[in-house]
Design an enzyme around this catalytic site. Structure first.
Site, short mmCIF file in Angstrom:
data_model
loop_
_atom_site.label_atom_id
_atom_site.label_comp_id
_atom_site.label_asym_id
_atom_site.label_seq_id
_atom_site.Cartn_x
_atom_site.Cartn_y
_atom_site.Cartn_z
N SER A 114 -9.63 -0.72 7.14
CA SER A 114 -9.06 -0.43 5.82
C SER A 114 -8.41 -1.62 5.14
CB SER A 114 -8.03 0.71 5.93
OG SER A 114 -8.67 1.91 6.27
N SER A 138 -9.21 1.66 3.03
CA SER A 138 -8.36 2.41 2.11
C SER A 138 -7.27 1.57 1.45
CB SER A 138 -7.69 3.56 2.88
OG SER A 138 -6.87 3.05 3.92
N LYS A 153 0.86 -1.19 0.00
CA LYS A 153 0.00 0.00 0.00
C LYS A 153 0.89 1.23 0.00
CE LYS A 153 -3.70 2.00 2.88
NZ LYS A 153 -4.57 1.73 4.06
#
Length: 493
Positions: free
Chosen positions: A193, A169, A94
């Site tokens: 997330s 996210s 990420k």
């Protein structure tokens, strides 16, 4: 592509397809010399080049560096050096994790050109473990915003139907694993997330115990709620990924000064005697919860009981207490983390991120102290009412399938979204929690269940998850991917 075609999925071709090899299968073939790490990396890079134009899961592909690391892994494995379960295995990060020499953009105009001077703890351990970094994955801005059109890169799209969000996210991580680009990816979870993208994309997503994985070199959002960990295609892949990154780090005082246990030894599917709790009050009577999700949880509980687990109902504090408390803590800490830029360069934030962060300015010291006291009592309630007598809590992860992009608001706060997650309680309390797929709803989109454990009880989650995956996992089914010409939406290094 029609909605039906986009969600129809394809059956995986089995171990002959490099994308469908598990971490353990790929590792065994790497060590026997039947395949090479370069082959794995080139195959993954080819899939990304062919299909990611429609999915936007990557913001940076590190092709040259990946192939060099793969060649090094091959040399080491041929020479008898074995660095662990991810040696020679491709993965991605990420885009909040630092990797030396690469930008950490955080999907924000504020940091789009920031280049990391060193590795985050997660990347450091993956590099030391011989893993092959393929690049950086899409996220919401600073792991907080939403799938907004005003950010440096387009939002990732759900591979089961690109008209739907993948949740966030850690959106790129969920998409890349579900699409078959990667076996494992690494993300963060402050309110859900990692578990959200796992739930909505049909992967396994683990939020480890708070402090099990170091956050050194990862962009913070809410320091007392930030967790870092893996998403995987299978439970065993996820366990192998956690094994590679868990453990103490003197640079992060949140980590526990004790080595991580063996997560791979107990993946037998044997749950006889496992003590399983559930509380249907959080989800079963909520009109927002799809009946298919409630039914899926009931099937999961019945399956565990049929295998010899001891299944008992328990009474949890009201979900609303966890939600309100977690929102206050995250708002206050998120504003504090970004206060300087909010005051000095507010127009550089995406619209949704700015609107989500700014209310934290109104959280006073007394509000935060009251929230922290409530947080202590909620942790105590879970420890005493549930985990004093049980190994695993089974509950909902999300209440519906993934929302369509055109249903996602451009302004915050929105009306209640039809993809509400039930993940924030365990980010607040720090207990480990895992999203596990249970198949698909009638619209063809994934659904799943959430497994929660006592602090540092990840092994119990893997144990229960392995048993459920064997019955419900459908790991041989992949989304049907669109082939498109590469574009310039992400960089290549």
């Amino acid at each position: 592509m029609s909605e039906t075609d986009a969600m129809s999925g394809t059956d995986a071709t089995g171990p002959g397809d490099l994308a469908e090899l598990t971490v353990a299968q790929a590792g065994a073939l790497l060590r026997s010399g039947e395949i090479t790490s370069v082959q794995l990396a080139e195959h993954a890079l080819g899939l990304i080049e062919a299909h990611d134009a429609a999915l936007n899961s990557f913001v940076l592909v590190t092709r040259d560096q990946a192939l060099e690391r793969a060649r090094q892994a091959d040399r080491e494995l041929r020479g008898g050096l074995d660095r662990g379960p991810l040696h020679g295995i491709p993965y991605a990060l990420k885009d909040i994790f630092d990797a030396e020499g690469l930008p950490t953009t955080n999907q924000s105009w504020l940091t789009v050109s920031d280049v990391a001077a060193g590795d985050s703890a997660v990347e450091e351990r993956l590099r030391a473990g011989g893993g092959v970094l393929l690049g950086k994955l899409a996220t919401y801005e600073f792991a907080m915003g939403g799938p907004s059109p005003d950010l440096p890169f387009p939002p990732a799209r759900n591979p089961w139907n690109t008209e739907h969000i993948p949740s966030g996210s850690s959106s790129g991580a969920g998409v890349a694993v579900a699409a078959g680009f990667l076996r494992v990816a690494f993300g963060s979870d402050t309110a859900g997330s990692m578990r959200g993208p796992a739930f909505h994309c049909g992967t396994v997503g683990l939020k480890p115990t708070y402090g099990l994985v170091s956050g050194h070199g990862a962009t913070p959002l809410s320091p007392t709620m930030d967790h870092f960990g893996p998403l995987g295609w299978t439970v065993a892949d996820t366990a192998a990924a956690l094994q590679a990154v868990a453990g103490p780090d003197p640079r992060d005082p949140r980590t526990r000064d004790a080595p991580a246990p063996d997560y791979l030894g107990g993946l037998t599917g044997d749950v006889k005697g496992l003590r399983v709790a559930y509380s249907s009050a959080w989800y079963a009577h909520d009109p927002e919860t799809l009946p298919e999700i409630t039914e899926g949880i009931e099937r999961a509980l019945a399956h565990l009981e049929g295998l010899g687990a001891i299944v008992e109902e328990c009474k949890l504090p009201a979900y609303e207490l966890f939600n309100a408390c977690g929102r206050i803590v995250m708002a206050a800490e998120g504003f504090a983390t970004h206060e300087r830029n909010l005051r000095e360069e507010p127009r550089k934030f995406g619209r949704i991120t700015y609107q989500k962060l700014l209310p934290g300015a109104g959280v006073g010291a007394a509000d935060l102290l009251r929230a922290m006291e409530l947080r202590r009592r909620l942790i105590e309630a879970l420890d005493q009412r549930v985990f004093a007598d049980h190994d695993v809590l089974v509950t909902a992860c999300g209440q519906t399938t993934a929302a369509r992009f055109d249903a996602f608001p451009l302004d915050w706060p929105p009306p209640r979204l039809a993809n509400d997650m039930q993940t924030i309680p365990f980010a607040l309390t720090g207990h480990p929690a895992m999203s596990l797929p249970l198949g698909f709803a009638g619209n063809g989109l994934p659904i799943g269940v959430q497994l929660v454990g006592p602090r540092f009880g990840e092994a119990g989650l893997f144990r229960a998850g392995t048993a459920l995956e064997a019955e419900f996992g459908r790991r041989g089914t992949r989304p049907a991917l669109t082939t498109g010409a590469p574009d310039d939406r992400h960089a290549t290094a």
